[in-house]
Design a protein around this motif. Structure first.
Motif, PDB file in Angstrom:
ATOM      1  N   THR A  76      45.258  39.663  62.216  1.00  0.00           N
ATOM      2  CA  THR A  76      44.109  40.430  61.735  1.00  0.00           C
ATOM      3  C   THR A  76      43.937  40.216  60.242  1.00  0.00           C
ATOM      4  OG1 THR A  76      44.519  42.100  63.431  1.00  0.00           O
ATOM      5  CG2 THR A  76      43.096  42.732  61.566  1.00  0.00           C
ATOM      6  N   TYR A  77      42.705  39.900  59.856  1.00  0.00           N
ATOM      7  CA  TYR A  77      42.448  39.607  58.447  1.00  0.00           C
ATOM      8  C   TYR A  77      42.306  40.896  57.639  1.00  0.00           C
ATOM      9  CZ  TYR A  77      40.227  38.023  54.182  1.00  0.00           C
ATOM     10  OH  TYR A  77      39.935  37.786  52.862  1.00  0.00           O
ATOM     11  N   LYS A  78      42.903  40.863  56.473  1.00  0.00           N
ATOM     12  CA  LYS A  78      42.772  41.960  55.528  1.00  0.00           C
ATOM     13  C   LYS A  78      42.538  41.355  54.148  1.00  0.00           C
ATOM     14  CE  LYS A  78      45.264  45.910  53.546  1.00  0.00           C
ATOM     15  NZ  LYS A  78      46.542  46.660  53.548  1.00  0.00           N
ATOM     16  N   ALA A  79      41.452  41.744  53.516  1.00  0.00           N
ATOM     17  CA  ALA A  79      41.091  41.171  52.218  1.00  0.00           C
ATOM     18  C   ALA A  79      42.213  41.408  51.212  1.00  0.00           C
ATOM     19  CB  ALA A  79      39.789  41.789  51.712  1.00  0.00           C
ATOM     20  N   PRO A  80      42.595  40.375  50.450  1.00  0.00           N
ATOM     21  CA  PRO A  80      43.677  40.539  49.473  1.00  0.00           C
ATOM     22  C   PRO A  80      43.212  41.404  48.298  1.00  0.00           C
ATOM     23  CG  PRO A  80      42.697  38.376  49.243  1.00  0.00           C
ATOM     24  CD  PRO A  80      42.060  38.995  50.446  1.00  0.00           C
ATOM     25  N   GLU A  81      44.143  42.127  47.755  1.00  0.00           N
ATOM     26  CA  GLU A  81      43.867  42.943  46.575  1.00  0.00           C
ATOM     27  C   GLU A  81      44.770  42.484  45.440  1.00  0.00           C
ATOM     28  OE1 GLU A  81      44.356  47.024  47.508  1.00  0.00           O
ATOM     29  OE2 GLU A  81      42.785  47.049  49.058  1.00  0.00           O
ATOM     30  N   PRO A  82      44.194  42.165  44.284  1.00  0.00           N
ATOM     31  CA  PRO A  82      45.027  41.671  43.172  1.00  0.00           C
ATOM     32  C   PRO A  82      45.969  42.748  42.661  1.00  0.00           C
ATOM     33  CG  PRO A  82      42.777  42.099  42.429  1.00  0.00           C
ATOM     34  CD  PRO A  82      42.767  42.270  43.917  1.00  0.00           C
ATOM     35  N   LYS A  83      47.191  42.328  42.409  1.00  0.00           N
ATOM     36  CA  LYS A  83      48.209  43.232  41.880  1.00  0.00           C
ATOM     37  C   LYS A  83      48.824  42.582  40.650  1.00  0.00           C
ATOM     38  CE  LYS A  83      49.288  44.815  46.566  1.00  0.00           C
ATOM     39  NZ  LYS A  83      50.321  44.883  47.635  1.00  0.00           N
ATOM     40  N   ILE A  88      41.042  36.439  36.774  1.00  0.00           N
ATOM     41  CA  ILE A  88      40.017  36.350  37.819  1.00  0.00           C
ATOM     42  C   ILE A  88      40.727  36.411  39.159  1.00  0.00           C
ATOM     43  CG2 ILE A  88      40.013  33.827  37.940  1.00  0.00           C
ATOM     44  CD1 ILE A  88      36.986  33.980  38.441  1.00  0.00           C
ATOM     45  N   ALA A  89      40.116  37.113  40.100  1.00  0.00           N
ATOM     46  CA  ALA A  89      40.637  37.214  41.467  1.00  0.00           C
ATOM     47  C   ALA A  89      39.430  37.273  42.390  1.00  0.00           C
ATOM     48  CB  ALA A  89      41.531  38.440  41.631  1.00  0.00           C
ATOM     49  N   GLU A  90      39.089  36.146  42.976  1.00  0.00           N
ATOM     50  CA  GLU A  90      37.864  36.029  43.776  1.00  0.00           C
ATOM     51  C   GLU A  90      38.201  35.574  45.187  1.00  0.00           C
ATOM     52  OE1 GLU A  90      34.879  36.714  45.105  1.00  0.00           O
ATOM     53  OE2 GLU A  90      34.127  36.461  43.044  1.00  0.00           O
ATOM     54  N   SER A  91      37.874  36.446  46.184  1.00  0.00           N
ATOM     55  CA  SER A  91      38.126  36.126  47.587  1.00  0.00           C
ATOM     56  C   SER A  91      36.839  35.909  48.374  1.00  0.00           C
ATOM     57  CB  SER A  91      38.926  37.252  48.251  1.00  0.00           C
ATOM     58  OG  SER A  91      38.181  38.468  48.232  1.00  0.00           O
ATOM     59  N   PHE A  92      35.652  36.188  47.791  1.00  0.00           N
ATOM     60  CA  PHE A  92      34.336  35.984  48.410  1.00  0.00           C
ATOM     61  C   PHE A  92      34.150  36.808  49.682  1.00  0.00           C
ATOM     62  CE2 PHE A  92      35.331  32.026  46.156  1.00  0.00           C
ATOM     63  CZ  PHE A  92      34.237  31.934  45.313  1.00  0.00           C
ATOM     64  N   ASP A  93      34.968  37.840  49.872  1.00  0.00           N
ATOM     65  CA  ASP A  93      34.853  38.624  51.105  1.00  0.00           C
ATOM     66  C   ASP A  93      33.648  39.559  51.096  1.00  0.00           C
ATOM     67  OD1 ASP A  93      37.084  37.555  52.437  1.00  0.00           O
ATOM     68  OD2 ASP A  93      38.426  38.762  51.222  1.00  0.00           O
ATOM     69  N   PRO A 132      39.010  35.509  61.728  1.00  0.00           N
ATOM     70  CA  PRO A 132      37.673  36.097  61.631  1.00  0.00           C
ATOM     71  C   PRO A 132      37.592  37.134  60.514  1.00  0.00           C
ATOM     72  CG  PRO A 132      38.408  36.003  63.917  1.00  0.00           C
ATOM     73  CD  PRO A 132      39.587  35.637  63.080  1.00  0.00           C
ATOM     74  N   GLY A 133      36.509  37.033  59.766  1.00  0.00           N
ATOM     75  CA  GLY A 133      36.301  37.940  58.646  1.00  0.00           C
ATOM     76  C   GLY A 133      36.642  37.342  57.305  1.00  0.00           C
ATOM     77  N   GLU A 465      52.158  34.922  43.334  1.00  0.00           N
ATOM     78  CA  GLU A 465      52.826  34.777  44.627  1.00  0.00           C
ATOM     79  C   GLU A 465      52.437  35.903  45.571  1.00  0.00           C
ATOM     80  OE1 GLU A 465      56.944  34.542  43.713  1.00  0.00           O
ATOM     81  OE2 GLU A 465      56.857  32.463  42.977  1.00  0.00           O
ATOM     82  N   ARG A 466      52.263  37.114  45.043  1.00  0.00           N
ATOM     83  CA  ARG A 466      51.818  38.218  45.901  1.00  0.00           C
ATOM     84  C   ARG A 466      50.401  37.963  46.405  1.00  0.00           C
ATOM     85  NH1 ARG A 466      54.670  41.454  42.018  1.00  0.00           N
ATOM     86  NH2 ARG A 466      52.728  41.799  40.862  1.00  0.00           N
ATOM     87  N   TRP A 467      49.538  37.476  45.526  1.00  0.00           N
ATOM     88  CA  TRP A 467      48.163  37.174  45.934  1.00  0.00           C
ATOM     89  C   TRP A 467      48.169  36.072  47.006  1.00  0.00           C
ATOM     90  CZ3 TRP A 467      43.189  38.832  45.125  1.00  0.00           C
ATOM     91  CH2 TRP A 467      42.156  37.941  45.394  1.00  0.00           C
ATOM     92  N   ALA A 468      49.001  35.057  46.826  1.00  0.00           N
ATOM     93  CA  ALA A 468      49.081  33.981  47.819  1.00  0.00           C
ATOM     94  C   ALA A 468      49.594  34.502  49.153  1.00  0.00           C
ATOM     95  CB  ALA A 468      49.972  32.866  47.299  1.00  0.00           C
ATOM     96  N   SER A 469      50.564  35.390  49.125  1.00  0.00           N
ATOM     97  CA  SER A 469      51.104  35.937  50.361  1.00  0.00           C
ATOM     98  C   SER A 469      50.055  36.743  51.120  1.00  0.00           C
ATOM     99  CB  SER A 469      52.323  36.812  50.053  1.00  0.00           C
ATOM    100  OG  SER A 469      52.820  37.423  51.219  1.00  0.00           O
ATOM    101  N   ASP A 470      49.223  37.490  50.383  1.00  0.00           N
ATOM    102  CA  ASP A 470      48.210  38.333  51.024  1.00  0.00           C
ATOM    103  C   ASP A 470      46.985  37.545  51.473  1.00  0.00           C
ATOM    104  OD1 ASP A 470      49.898  40.414  50.502  1.00  0.00           O
ATOM    105  OD2 ASP A 470      48.793  41.153  48.751  1.00  0.00           O
ATOM    106  N   SER A 471      46.796  36.335  50.958  1.00  0.00           N
ATOM    107  CA  SER A 471      45.589  35.568  51.286  1.00  0.00           C
ATOM    108  C   SER A 471      45.943  34.302  52.066  1.00  0.00           C
ATOM    109  CB  SER A 471      44.831  35.213  49.996  1.00  0.00           C
ATOM    110  OG  SER A 471      45.694  34.540  49.081  1.00  0.00           O
ATOM    111  N   TRP A 472      46.527  33.336  51.384  1.00  0.00           N
ATOM    112  CA  TRP A 472      46.852  32.093  52.060  1.00  0.00           C
ATOM    113  C   TRP A 472      47.916  32.301  53.141  1.00  0.00           C
ATOM    114  CZ3 TRP A 472      51.529  29.195  51.817  1.00  0.00           C
ATOM    115  CH2 TRP A 472      51.464  27.937  52.423  1.00  0.00           C
ATOM    116  N   GLY A 473      48.817  33.277  52.949  1.00  0.00           N
ATOM    117  CA  GLY A 473      49.827  33.547  53.962  1.00  0.00           C
ATOM    118  C   GLY A 473      49.218  33.922  55.299  1.00  0.00           C
ATOM    119  N   LEU A 474      48.120  34.687  55.291  1.00  0.00           N
ATOM    120  CA  LEU A 474      47.450  35.045  56.541  1.00  0.00           C
ATOM    121  C   LEU A 474      46.837  33.814  57.200  1.00  0.00           C
ATOM    122  CD1 LEU A 474      45.646  38.421  55.664  1.00  0.00           C
ATOM    123  CD2 LEU A 474      47.722  38.083  57.003  1.00  0.00           C
TER     124      LEU A 474
END
Length: 592
Positions: A76-83, A88-93, A132-133, A465-474
Motif C-alpha cells: 500500500t502506497y503512503k506518500a513520504p514525509e520529509p524528516k 527540497i522534498a518533492e514527491s508530486f503526489d 497505485p497512487g 536515507e529515511r526519505w529513500a526508505s519511505d519512497s523508493w523502498g516502497l
C-alpha cells in the motif's frame, strides 16, 4: 554405495542452485521492501474466489473444498514525509506542477523548428505502476527540448555540512539517446527560471545519460578560478561498474550524490556505491593547475641532434655484394611431370553456351562463350606451357645499407624549458562551490515517458536515507512482489540467454545418468551350474570351503604341539587377542 548416492544428490542440488542464482532475486526484493517501517502490507483475498466457495458449499456440501492459491502480497502506497533538515522534498503526489516553472526560452545555435523548449511534462503514475497512487514527473515528448525547474526552500551554501542530492528515474520505454540528469542552478542576481536554458549557470550536474552504447552517470561541478574568476567544468572519473542494467531493465532506480566538506564524494545507485573519489585528485581536468608550464617562446635550436642512431660513415659495401641478384630463381632441378599437356589450354570456351538473342554486336561487341576449365586437364598433371617453379635465391642479399651505430652527437629529445605557471593557484577546498538556489531539468531525449520522482536535497545523510526508505523502498517492495515466479524467471532468463538451457539440462540429466551408471549397471557374478563345474574342474563352493579348512588345520597342528607347555598362558591371552581382533575389524570398517 549409499554414500555415493548421497554425494551425487548433493552434487545435483549444488548445480541447480548455481543455475538459479542469476535469476532468483524476486524473493529478496520482496523481503527487503516489506521490512520497511512504514510499508503497510495487506494480504487481500480475492472476493470472487470467496463467492465461488460459498456457492460450492451450498450446492455440494460433500465435495472437498478446492485448493486456494494464496494471494500475492499487496504493498500500500503512503506518500513520504520529509524528516530532518532539507532544502527540497518533492514527491508530486498532489498531482500538479505547483511550484515548478516551465521554460519559455529558445536554445541558441539551434534550428528554429527545435530551438524552443516546448517539450511536454506531466504528473502521472507510471504506465505499469506496481504502486497505485504513486505519481511522478514524466517527460512526455520525443525529440524535443525540455526544461523545468523549481526554487529551493532556501539557498544551499557549501560550508561544513555535506551535500546530499537524490532522486528516482525509471526509463519506462527504454532509452535510445537522451539524459535524465539534474542541474543545481547557481544563485545569481539575474537567475530567471522562466528563461532556463542549457547555458544557465549551474553549480553541479548529476545523473544518468545515454546515447548509442555509451552509458554515463555524470557528476560535474563548475569550479571558479580564484585568479581570473572564470568557471571551468570538472568531470568525475567514469564509474568502474557496469551501468547498462539501470537503463534497460525498466525498473525504478535511486540515484544519490554525496559531496563531503573534506572534498570526498560518493555516487550511489540503489544505495550501492558505484563511484567515489576526491575532488582534488579524481576530477578531469584537475582542480589545481601545475606549478610549471612549458615556455611557449622557447624553440628547438636548428643544430639540435635528436638521432639516437646513425649510419656508420666508415662502412663500405663489400665488393662481392650483388644488389641486382633476384630474390627468386627458377628451380633447375625441377622436371616436367609425365603426361603434361603442353598443347591443351587450361581454360576453354563453354561449348554449351548460346549467344543471347538480344545480343547486339554493334553495342556489346563480338560475343564470346564464357570460359570453363578444360575437361582434358582433369586427369592430367597440368596443361599449357610448363614452367619451372621458383625458389629462393641463395645468393640474394638485397640493397646494401651501412650498419647503424650510436650517434656521438646525440643530444636527446628536445623539450621546451619549464617556467613558472602565471595562472597557477592552489585551492585546497574545492568543496566550497558557488551556492545554488534552484533545481532544474534541461533535457533532450529521443525516447519519451522518462519518469522522475522524489527529489530530495539535504545536508543530513540520515534524513536522505529515511526519505529513500519511505519512497523508493516502497517501489522496490512493490516491484519485487510483482516479479514472476521462479519457473517463469528461469524461462525468461533462458530466452535472453539460450545457453542456460544447456545448464538446465545438465543439472537434471547429469546426476540421473551418474546415479544410474554407478547403481544399476554393476556386474554381478552369476552362480555356475553343476555342469559348468564339471566342464572346468573348478571347485564347488562347499568343496572349496572343505579344502580351506583342511589347509588351516594342517598349518595349526605344528603350532599346537609347540605351544602345549604354554597352554594356560595362551588361554589367558585369548580374551586380549579377541579384543585386538575386534578393534582391527572396527578400524577396517571405518576406513572402508
Amino acid at each position: 554405495m549409499n554414500q555415493r548416492v548421497g554425494l551425487f544428490v548433493l552434487l545435483a542440488a549444488g548445480l541447480l542452485c548455481l543455475s538459479l542464482g542469476p535469476v532468483s532475486r524476486a524473493d529478496d526484493l520482496v523481503e527487503d521492501g516489506l521490512d520497511g517501517d512504514d510499508a503497510d502490507v495487506e494480504d487481500e483475498m480475492d472476493l470472487s474466489l470467496a463467492e465461488d466457495e460459498d456457492l460450492e458449499d451450498d450446492v455440494q456440501d460433500e465435495a472437498p473444498p478446492a485448493p486456494k492459491t494464496p494471494p500475492s502480497p499487496q504493498v500500500t502506497y503512503k506518500a513520504p514525509e520529509p524528516k530532518g533538515e532539507h532544502f527540497i522534498a518533492e514527491s508530486f503526489d498532489k498531482g500538479t506542477l505547483d511550484g515548478w516553472i516551465l521554460s519559455n526560452a529558445k536554445k541558441d545555435d539551434a534550428d528554429e523548428e527545435i530551438a524552443k523548449y516546448d517539450g511536454k511534462w506531466a504528473v502521472e503514475e507510471m504506465k505499469d505502476s506496481k504502486l497505485p497512487g504513486d505519481k511522478g514527473l514524466v517527460l512526455k515528448s520525443r525529440a524535443k527540448h525540455h526544461a523545468i525547474s523549481a526554487h529551493l526552500l532556501r539557498p544551499f551554501t557549501f560550508e561544513t555540512m555535506p551535500l546530499v542530492i537524490q532522486y528516482e528515474v525509471n526509463f519506462q520505454s527504454g532509452i535510445d539517446c537522451g539524459g535524465a540528469y539534474v542541474k543545481l542552478l547557481t544563485e545569481t542576481p539575474d537567475l530567471d527560471l522562466d528563461q532556463f536554458v542549457d547555458k544557465t549557470p549551474y553549480t553541479i550536474m548529476f545523473g544518468p545519460d545515454k546515447c548509442g552504447e555509451d552509458y554515463k552517470l555524470h557528476f560535474i561541478f563548475r569550479h571558479k578560478n580564484p585568479k581570473t574568476g572564470e568557471y571551468e567544468e570538472k568531470h568525475a572519473k567514469k564509474p568502474d561498474a557496469d551501468l547498462r542494467t539501470y537503463f534497460t531493465d525498466k525498473k525504478t532506480h535511486l540515484y544519490t550524490l554525496v559531496v563531503n566538506s573534506d572534498n570526498s564524494f560518493e555516487v550511489l545507485v540503489d544505495q550501492t556505491v558505484v563511484n567515489s573519489g576526491n575532488l582534488l585528485t579524481d576530477m578531469t581536468p584537475a582542480v589545481n593547475p601545475t606549478a610549471e608550464i612549458e615556455d611557449p617562446d622557447d624553440h628547438k635550436p636548428e643544430d639540435w641532434d635528436e638521432r639516437a642512431k646513425i649510419q656508420d660513415p666508415d662502412s663500405v659495401k663489400p665488393e662481392d655484394w650483388d644488389e641486382d641478384a633476384p630474390a627468386q630463381i627458377p628451380d633447375e632441378s625441377a622436371v616436367k611431370p609425365d603426361g603434361w599437356l603442353d598443347d591443351e589450354p587450361e581454360y576453354i570456351g563453354d561449348p554449351d553456351a548460346i549467344k543471347p538473342e538480344d545480343w547486339d554486336e554493334d553495342m556489346d561487341g563480338e560475343w564470346e562463350a564464357p570460359q570453363i576449365p578444360n575437361p582434358a586437364c582433369e586427369t592430367a598433371p597440368g596443361c599449357g606451357t610448363w614452367k619451372r617453379p621458383m625458389i629462393d635465391n641463395p645468393n640474394y642479399k638485397g640493397k646494401w645499407k651501412p650498419p647503424m651505430i650510436d650517434n656521438p652527437n646525440y643530444q636527446g629529445v628536445w623539450k621546451p624549458r619549464k617556467i613558472p605557471n602565471p595562472a597557477y593557484f592552489e585551492d585546497l577546498h574545492p568543496y566550497k562551490m558557488s551556492p545554488f538556489s534552484a533545481l532544474g531539468l534541461e533535457l533532450w531525449s529521443m525516447t519519451p515517458d522518462i519518469f522522475f520522482d522524489n527529489f530530495f536535497i539535504t545536508n543530513d545523510r540520515n534524513a536522505a536515507e529515511r526519505w529513500a526508505s519511505d519512497s523508493w523502498g516502497l517501489k522496490k517492495a512493490a516491484e519485487g512482489a510483482a516479479e514472476p515466479g521462479l519457473a517463469a524467471q528461469m524461462l525468461s532468463a533462458a530466452e535472453e540467454r539460450p545457453w542456460l538451457w544447456v545448464v538446465y539440462v545438465l543439472t537434471v540429466a547429469l546426476p540421473l545418468i551418474l546415479i544410474f551408471v554407478f547403481c544399476c549397471t554393476g556386474k554381478k557374478k552369476s552362480s555356475a551350474s553343476p555342469a559348468e563345474y564339471k566342464k572346468t574342474d573348478e571347485p564347488q563352493p562347499d568343496v572349496k570351503e572343505e579344502e580351506e579348512e583342511e589347509e588351516e588345520e594342517a598349518e595349526e597342528a605344528p603350532k599346537a604341539e609347540k605351544s602345549s607347555p604354554d597352554t594356560e598362558k595362551s588361554e589367558d591371552e585369548e580374551p586380549a587377542e579377541e579384543e585386538e581382533d575386534e578393534e582391527k575389524e572396527n578400524t577396517a570398517d571405518e576406513e572402508s
